[in-house]
Design a protein around this motif. Structure first.
Motif, short mmCIF file in Angstrom:
data_model
loop_
_atom_site.label_atom_id
_atom_site.label_comp_id
_atom_site.label_asym_id
_atom_site.label_seq_id
_atom_site.Cartn_x
_atom_site.Cartn_y
_atom_site.Cartn_z
N ASN A 254 3.84 47.86 20.31
CA ASN A 254 4.93 47.25 19.55
C ASN A 254 6.28 47.83 19.95
OD1 ASN A 254 3.60 49.57 17.97
ND2 ASN A 254 5.63 49.45 17.02
N GLU A 255 6.29 49.04 20.56
CA GLU A 255 7.56 49.66 20.93
C GLU A 255 8.17 49.01 22.16
OE1 GLU A 255 7.23 53.86 21.17
OE2 GLU A 255 6.36 54.08 19.19
N LYS A 256 7.43 48.17 22.84
CA LYS A 256 7.97 47.33 23.92
C LYS A 256 7.34 45.94 23.80
CE LYS A 256 4.76 49.09 27.42
NZ LYS A 256 3.91 47.91 27.47
N GLY A 257 7.47 45.39 22.61
CA GLY A 257 6.81 44.13 22.30
C GLY A 257 7.34 42.95 23.09
N HIS A 258 8.58 43.02 23.57
CA HIS A 258 9.13 41.90 24.34
C HIS A 258 8.33 41.69 25.62
CE1 HIS A 258 12.50 43.23 21.78
NE2 HIS A 258 12.86 41.95 21.78
N VAL A 259 8.12 42.76 26.39
CA VAL A 259 7.44 42.62 27.66
C VAL A 259 5.93 42.47 27.48
CG1 VAL A 259 7.02 45.07 28.14
CG2 VAL A 259 7.47 43.49 30.04
N GLU A 260 5.36 43.02 26.39
CA GLU A 260 3.93 42.82 26.13
C GLU A 260 3.64 41.34 26.00
OE1 GLU A 260 1.32 44.83 25.78
OE2 GLU A 260 2.28 46.78 26.03
N ARG A 261 4.47 40.64 25.30
CA ARG A 261 4.29 39.20 25.13
C ARG A 261 4.67 38.46 26.41
NH1 ARG A 261 1.46 35.25 23.07
NH2 ARG A 261 2.67 33.53 22.17
N SER A 262 5.66 38.97 27.14
CA SER A 262 6.12 38.29 28.34
C SER A 262 5.05 38.26 29.43
CB SER A 262 7.39 38.97 28.88
OG SER A 262 8.47 38.79 27.99
N VAL A 263 4.28 39.35 29.56
CA VAL A 263 3.23 39.37 30.57
C VAL A 263 2.25 38.22 30.36
CG1 VAL A 263 1.26 40.68 31.45
CG2 VAL A 263 3.41 41.85 30.97
N GLU A 264 1.83 38.03 29.12
CA GLU A 264 0.88 36.96 28.81
C GLU A 264 1.51 35.58 29.03
OE1 GLU A 264 -0.89 33.83 26.58
OE2 GLU A 264 0.89 34.88 25.83
N ILE A 265 2.77 35.41 28.62
CA ILE A 265 3.43 34.10 28.73
C ILE A 265 3.68 33.74 30.19
CG2 ILE A 265 5.57 32.87 28.25
CD1 ILE A 265 5.70 34.25 25.57
N VAL A 266 4.27 34.67 30.95
CA VAL A 266 4.62 34.37 32.34
C VAL A 266 3.36 34.11 33.16
CG1 VAL A 266 5.61 35.35 34.42
CG2 VAL A 266 6.79 35.64 32.24
N ARG A 267 2.34 34.93 32.98
CA ARG A 267 1.10 34.76 33.74
C ARG A 267 0.45 33.41 33.45
NH1 ARG A 267 -2.58 39.63 32.67
NH2 ARG A 267 -2.33 38.79 30.57
N ARG A 268 0.41 33.03 32.17
CA ARG A 268 -0.24 31.77 31.82
C ARG A 268 0.58 30.57 32.27
NH1 ARG A 268 0.34 31.96 26.83
NH2 ARG A 268 1.68 30.16 26.47
N LYS A 269 1.89 30.61 32.03
CA LYS A 269 2.74 29.48 32.39
C LYS A 269 2.76 29.24 33.90
CE LYS A 269 4.51 28.24 28.35
NZ LYS A 269 4.36 26.88 27.78
N ALA A 270 2.69 30.32 34.68
CA ALA A 270 2.82 30.18 36.12
C ALA A 270 1.52 29.74 36.78
CB ALA A 270 3.30 31.50 36.73
N PHE A 271 0.38 30.25 36.31
CA PHE A 271 -0.85 30.09 37.08
C PHE A 271 -2.00 29.45 36.31
CE2 PHE A 271 1.28 33.93 38.81
CZ PHE A 271 1.64 33.39 40.04
N CYS A 272 -1.75 28.90 35.12
CA CYS A 272 -2.85 28.26 34.39
C CYS A 272 -3.28 26.95 35.05
CB CYS A 272 -2.48 28.04 32.93
SG CYS A 272 -1.17 26.83 32.66
N ARG A 273 -2.37 26.27 35.73
CA ARG A 273 -2.69 25.00 36.38
C ARG A 273 -2.79 25.09 37.89
NH1 ARG A 273 1.72 21.04 33.79
NH2 ARG A 273 2.97 22.93 34.11
N GLU A 274 -2.16 26.07 38.49
CA GLU A 274 -2.17 26.22 39.94
C GLU A 274 -2.41 27.69 40.27
OE1 GLU A 274 0.58 25.21 43.88
OE2 GLU A 274 1.34 24.86 41.84
N ASP A 275 -3.55 27.99 40.89
CA ASP A 275 -3.88 29.38 41.22
C ASP A 275 -4.36 29.53 42.66
OD1 ASP A 275 -6.30 28.13 41.05
OD2 ASP A 275 -7.25 29.62 39.75
N THR A 276 -4.05 28.57 43.52
CA THR A 276 -4.47 28.61 44.91
C THR A 276 -3.25 28.46 45.81
OG1 THR A 276 -6.62 27.65 44.35
CG2 THR A 276 -5.94 27.58 46.66
N PHE A 277 -3.05 29.42 46.73
CA PHE A 277 -1.88 29.42 47.61
C PHE A 277 -2.31 29.89 48.99
CE2 PHE A 277 -0.58 30.28 43.26
CZ PHE A 277 0.44 29.37 43.07
#
Length: 519
Positions: A254-277
């Protein structure tokens, strides 16, 4: 048990008849049961409107007397307490997987001859855990200033890169004031990735936050005994960029709650539909575009001013004074295969450097090879053991031994289109294939240009040949005009003439700029 509806029927009949016997007779219940609920209702009504309302909202329940537990005796409770204490000691020394479960405790009690049921054991364990449970923590909401705090954290993910499933690490930065996010992909979660992620982030945002917030990561914290001390890498970053740091307490996300949530959001938004490069760089471009989209659009009504607050964050950043060198420099010897061995991977260099010393710069995701102050090779790192060979590095050897091209590992590692082109059109004339690659290198082009020209020729219905490739590569598909001998001579004469005139002009200008004697 009487339900709330049945109790309401009892009250309604009683209010209509004022008789307990009538209630029992009309509803078909025992007179003592009717009398008990009528007495409760009358007592609540006499206590006032609030008491009556509370009584009517409450669920009916039996008054069960407290009975002494006959099976869960004091010796049984003492044994369970000893088991729970043993579990706590095991967790403290790192043996959490050896803790006794409730079923193990029940089996041990039965082995001692105690006739106690499994639910009784579970209920007692739950009651002890509830008693020992600390009071719920109260969180203090923080107020942040623009450009003040930036939080950093790592995340893990799996992507398919070049046909192989790789485990990658994502470094995420989040500004606490605006929730502005940026993220970067790396093959390892090491010091080089830690340094390079910061260098790239500060370059991308055009400034430096005043304070960075980290959890207990090994790349940032050197010692966990007593006061936490920063690693040499973090000290180098602070000395170069001028920011300070703050470490979170253990198990306090909770002492760095912004980035704790950001890791989950950015990872899911970026690669939930496209994960092959095809390459890690392609995945990074996709990740950067996702972060730009997230920073440009609010996720909810609570973050609708993210763009405005991000602008305030960027204006309040400290300037970047200089960039840190986020690589490790080493000397390597080039072996007989024209490669340098870094770890368990062999990277190719130009074949003319065999048996010589080269300087290698080790970055987090790639390596560069230098010789006599000039970069001679570039390779992306790979997460698997093996070889990384570039076909263009062996052209001098292929010119002397063109027959070795077909079975070379360098060709096997080339792009599928390039291998197809060689097998179909140059397998019988490998010397022409080597000459084509040589012309490509002299023109400052790469293998990607050759494969691109090959695909255009297939689309145009042109049979690939050395002359056809020269036209498509060097003249964008236009026929090459023949140059006659006399024309070539005139071109050389004209070039020498222009060079002579330019040199004469420079001499005259220098003479005009010199001061005359006597003045």
């Amino acid at each position: 048990m009487i339900s709330m509806v049945q109790r309401q029927d009892i009250i309604s009949v009683y209010e209509a008849t004022k008789s307990i016997r009538a209630v029992a007779r009309e509803l078909g219940i025992n007179r003592k049961t009717a009398k008990a609920y009528v007495n409760e209702y009358v007592a609540a009504r006499n206590a006032g409107d609030e008491a009556l309302a509370a009584y009517l909202r409450s669920e009916p329940r039996y008054k069960t007397p407290l009975r002494e537990k006959t099976a869960l005796t004091e010796p049984v409770r003492d044994l369970i307490d000893s088991y729970l204490k043993g579990n706590e000691e095991k967790r403290l020394r790192g043996d959490g997987k050896l803790c006794m479960k409730a079923t193990d405790m029940h089996a041990a009690l039965r082995a001692f001859g105690y006739e106690v049921s499994y639910p009784s054991v579970c209920n007692y364990i739950h009651s002890r855990q509830t008693e020992d449970m600390p009071r719920r923590e109260c969180y203090i909401r923080q107020a942040y200033l623009p450009g003040q705090d930036c939080e950093f954290d790592w995340g893990e993910l799996h992507l398919t890169i070049g046909g192989r499933r790789l485990k990658l690490y994502i470094a995420v930065f989040t500004m606490a004031y605006s929730n502005h996010r940026m993220a970067y992909l790396f093959l390892r979660q090491d010091t080089q990735a830690f340094l390079e992620s910061h260098r790239r982030y500060f370059r991308d945002i055009g400034g430096v936050p005043r304070r960075m917030v980290y959890d207990n990561m090994r790349v940032a914290v050197a010692s966990f005994v007593g006061d936490k001390h920063p690693t040499d890498a973090l000290i180098r970053l602070e000395g170069c960029y001028g920011f300070t740091h703050r470490f979170c307490n253990a198990r306090s996300g909770n002492e760095k709650g912004h980035v704790e949530r950001s890791v989950e959001i950015v990872r899911r938004k970026a690669f939930c539909r496209e994960d092959t490069f095809d390459f890690i760089a392609d995945a990074q471009y996709h990740l950067t575009d996702t972060c730009v989209d997230l920073n440009g659009e609010p996720l909810s009504a609570a973050t609708e001013d993210i763009v405005r607050r991000a602008e305030q964050d960027m204006k309040a950043l400290m300037p970047v004074r200089k960039e840190i060198g986020a690589f490790e420099q080493r000397q390597y010897h080039v072996d007989k295969y024209g490669t340098v061995t870094i770890g368990s991977i062999r990277y190719s260099v130009p074949d003319g450097l065999v048996d010589q010393k080269v300087t290698v710069h080790l970055f987090s995701n790639h390596v560069t090879v230098h010789h006599e102050g000039r970069q001679v090779a570039y390779h992306e790192k790979t997460a698997q053991d093996g070889w990384k060979l570039d076909l263009m590095h062996y052209l001098d050897t292929f010119r002397r031994k063109p027959g070795s091209v077909a079975g070379s590992a360098a060709l096997a590692m080339a792009a599928k289109e390039l291998r197809e082109m060689f097998d179909r059109h140059f397998a019988d004339c490998p010397a022409d294939f080597v000459l084509l690659l040589t012309d490509t290198r002299k023109s400052g082009l790469a293998l990607e240009d050759v494969t691109g020209a090959y695909m255009r020729m297939k689309a145009d219905g042109v049979t690939p040949s050395l002359d056809a490739f020269r036209q498509y590569l060097l003249h964008e598909g236009e026929p090459q005009k023949p140059v006659h001998a006399d024309t070539a001579s005139s071109v050389e004469i004209e070039a020498h003439a222009v060079g002579g005139l330019r040199e004469l002009t420079m001499i005259m200008n220098r003479q005009n700029q010199q001061p005359h004697a006597g003045l």
